[in-house]
Design an enzyme around this catalytic site. Sequence first.
Site, PDB file in Angstrom:
ATOM      1  N   GLU A 119      28.884 -27.706  36.352  1.00  0.00           N
ATOM      2  CA  GLU A 119      27.854 -27.990  37.339  1.00  0.00           C
ATOM      3  C   GLU A 119      27.210 -26.716  37.858  1.00  0.00           C
ATOM      4  O   GLU A 119      27.789 -25.637  37.802  1.00  0.00           O
ATOM      5  CB  GLU A 119      28.453 -28.761  38.522  1.00  0.00           C
ATOM      6  CG  GLU A 119      28.963 -30.131  38.167  1.00  0.00           C
ATOM      7  CD  GLU A 119      29.561 -30.854  39.365  1.00  0.00           C
ATOM      8  OE1 GLU A 119      29.918 -32.025  39.220  1.00  0.00           O
ATOM      9  OE2 GLU A 119      29.673 -30.246  40.443  1.00  0.00           O
ATOM     10  N   CYS A 150      39.264 -26.849  36.827  1.00  0.00           N
ATOM     11  CA  CYS A 150      39.988 -25.919  37.703  1.00  0.00           C
ATOM     12  C   CYS A 150      41.461 -26.320  37.722  1.00  0.00           C
ATOM     13  O   CYS A 150      41.783 -27.511  37.648  1.00  0.00           O
ATOM     14  CB  CYS A 150      39.406 -25.972  39.119  1.00  0.00           C
ATOM     15  SG  CYS A 150      40.160 -24.794  40.279  1.00  0.00           S
ATOM     16  N   SER A 201      38.829 -19.669  50.944  1.00  0.00           N
ATOM     17  CA  SER A 201      39.050 -21.054  51.356  1.00  0.00           C
ATOM     18  C   SER A 201      40.384 -21.125  52.075  1.00  0.00           C
ATOM     19  O   SER A 201      41.443 -21.170  51.444  1.00  0.00           O
ATOM     20  CB  SER A 201      39.050 -21.975  50.123  1.00  0.00           C
ATOM     21  OG  SER A 201      37.792 -21.963  49.486  1.00  0.00           O
ATOM     22  N   LEU A 202      40.320 -21.137  53.403  1.00  0.00           N
ATOM     23  CA  LEU A 202      41.546 -21.134  54.206  1.00  0.00           C
ATOM     24  C   LEU A 202      42.016 -22.566  54.471  1.00  0.00           C
ATOM     25  O   LEU A 202      43.106 -22.958  54.069  1.00  0.00           O
ATOM     26  CB  LEU A 202      41.285 -20.394  55.520  1.00  0.00           C
ATOM     27  CG  LEU A 202      42.487 -20.187  56.431  1.00  0.00           C
ATOM     28  CD1 LEU A 202      43.538 -19.320  55.760  1.00  0.00           C
ATOM     29  CD2 LEU A 202      42.058 -19.561  57.765  1.00  0.00           C
ATOM     30  N   HIS A 203      41.216 -23.316  55.200  1.00  0.00           N
ATOM     31  CA  HIS A 203      41.395 -24.757  55.402  1.00  0.00           C
ATOM     32  C   HIS A 203      42.666 -25.173  56.142  1.00  0.00           C
ATOM     33  O   HIS A 203      42.958 -26.371  56.251  1.00  0.00           O
ATOM     34  CB  HIS A 203      41.321 -25.508  54.070  1.00  0.00           C
ATOM     35  CG  HIS A 203      40.105 -25.204  53.267  1.00  0.00           C
ATOM     36  ND1 HIS A 203      38.837 -25.167  53.817  1.00  0.00           N
ATOM     37  CD2 HIS A 203      39.945 -24.873  51.951  1.00  0.00           C
ATOM     38  CE1 HIS A 203      37.958 -24.842  52.877  1.00  0.00           C
ATOM     39  NE2 HIS A 203      38.607 -24.661  51.745  1.00  0.00           N
ATOM     40  N   CYS A 240      31.354 -29.670  45.108  1.00  0.00           N
ATOM     41  CA  CYS A 240      31.848 -29.117  43.844  1.00  0.00           C
ATOM     42  C   CYS A 240      32.589 -30.158  43.005  1.00  0.00           C
ATOM     43  O   CYS A 240      33.532 -30.792  43.465  1.00  0.00           O
ATOM     44  CB  CYS A 240      32.786 -27.944  44.116  1.00  0.00           C
ATOM     45  SG  CYS A 240      31.998 -26.539  44.919  1.00  0.00           S
TER      46      CYS A 240
END
Length: 341
Positions: free
Chosen positions: A85, A105, A211-213, A329
């Site tokens: 993409e 991924c 990317s902590l999140h 994504c």
Amino acid sequence: MKILSDFSLEELKNELTHIQSFRVKQIFDAIHQSKDYADTNLPKNLIEELKENYILKPAEIFRKLESKDGTKKYLIKLHDDNLIECVFLFQDYGNTICLSTQVGCRMGCKFCASTENGLIRNLSAGEMLSVVALVNADNGKCNERNFTNIVLMGSGEPLDNFDNVVKWLKLITSKDGFNLSERNISLSTCGLVDKIHELSKKDFQITLCVSLHATTDEIRKTIMPIANAYKIEDIINALKEYVAKTKRRVVFEYCLIKDVNDSDLDIKRLKQLTRDLLCHVNVICLNPNGGSLKATTKDEAKNFVKKLNDAGVSATLRRSQGSDIEGACGMLRAKHLKNKE
């Protein structure tokens, strides 16, 4: 078969030593204008010779969706029929390309559709460059750069494809090619600490986004398997090294998940985590991908950001774009693969 876009101009000259210099430059220009052999002014005999060993255009548009806000979502077919993409965003500060670095991924983040079918393979530097050229040509004149920024935030973990991403960074910023400033490139990682250390040594001036999140390792492990390998403390220390080396502010991506990471206690922990670091927190509203995780409401997200700002933490709420066209994504690719089953 070799991919011609994997070569810099000098490398291309060394690869095609028997071809006149001006012809090599024509090939190099064709790469950046997303042209295939039939679209060039190369002699037919040279085209036939090159076709036997080299791929000129390794990517093509398989499907394109356009959002009400103008955002364009591309499903790109590669030369081996794999799909990735790419997103083209029209923004006030310049057009942005959101670029994938892998087919699929392997990171396994629960909120991301890119990882649903695992990792198929890495993209080469030239494939990434060709996707940029393809989308650029679809949004203006092919011999001009119609974008200002690139974000490595599509499918895949960029630092899991480290060598090819480093090579791509050199290609995309080359004065011979798109000549994009390193400062206009952002790389988003889920926090591969060893690779962050390695990236620090490369002296690139790109913006590193993590990317902590989550604000604790325990919470992070429930949504991001990578947290079993790297602690938040180790990520913070790696980022401090990156800031010290590059003098660049880093960005934390923080996707709000209902009753998981959106409490007042999380705000206190974020303040503690970021207090000695040149950084910004980019708060994101979860884009549900059919999983069990629930999104925090837009109003709750705004309130979360306000509380962060009141606590002295630099934070903003990311503006959602392309939500009506599977803009997050991996969503478009995942939907296509599911429909094929």
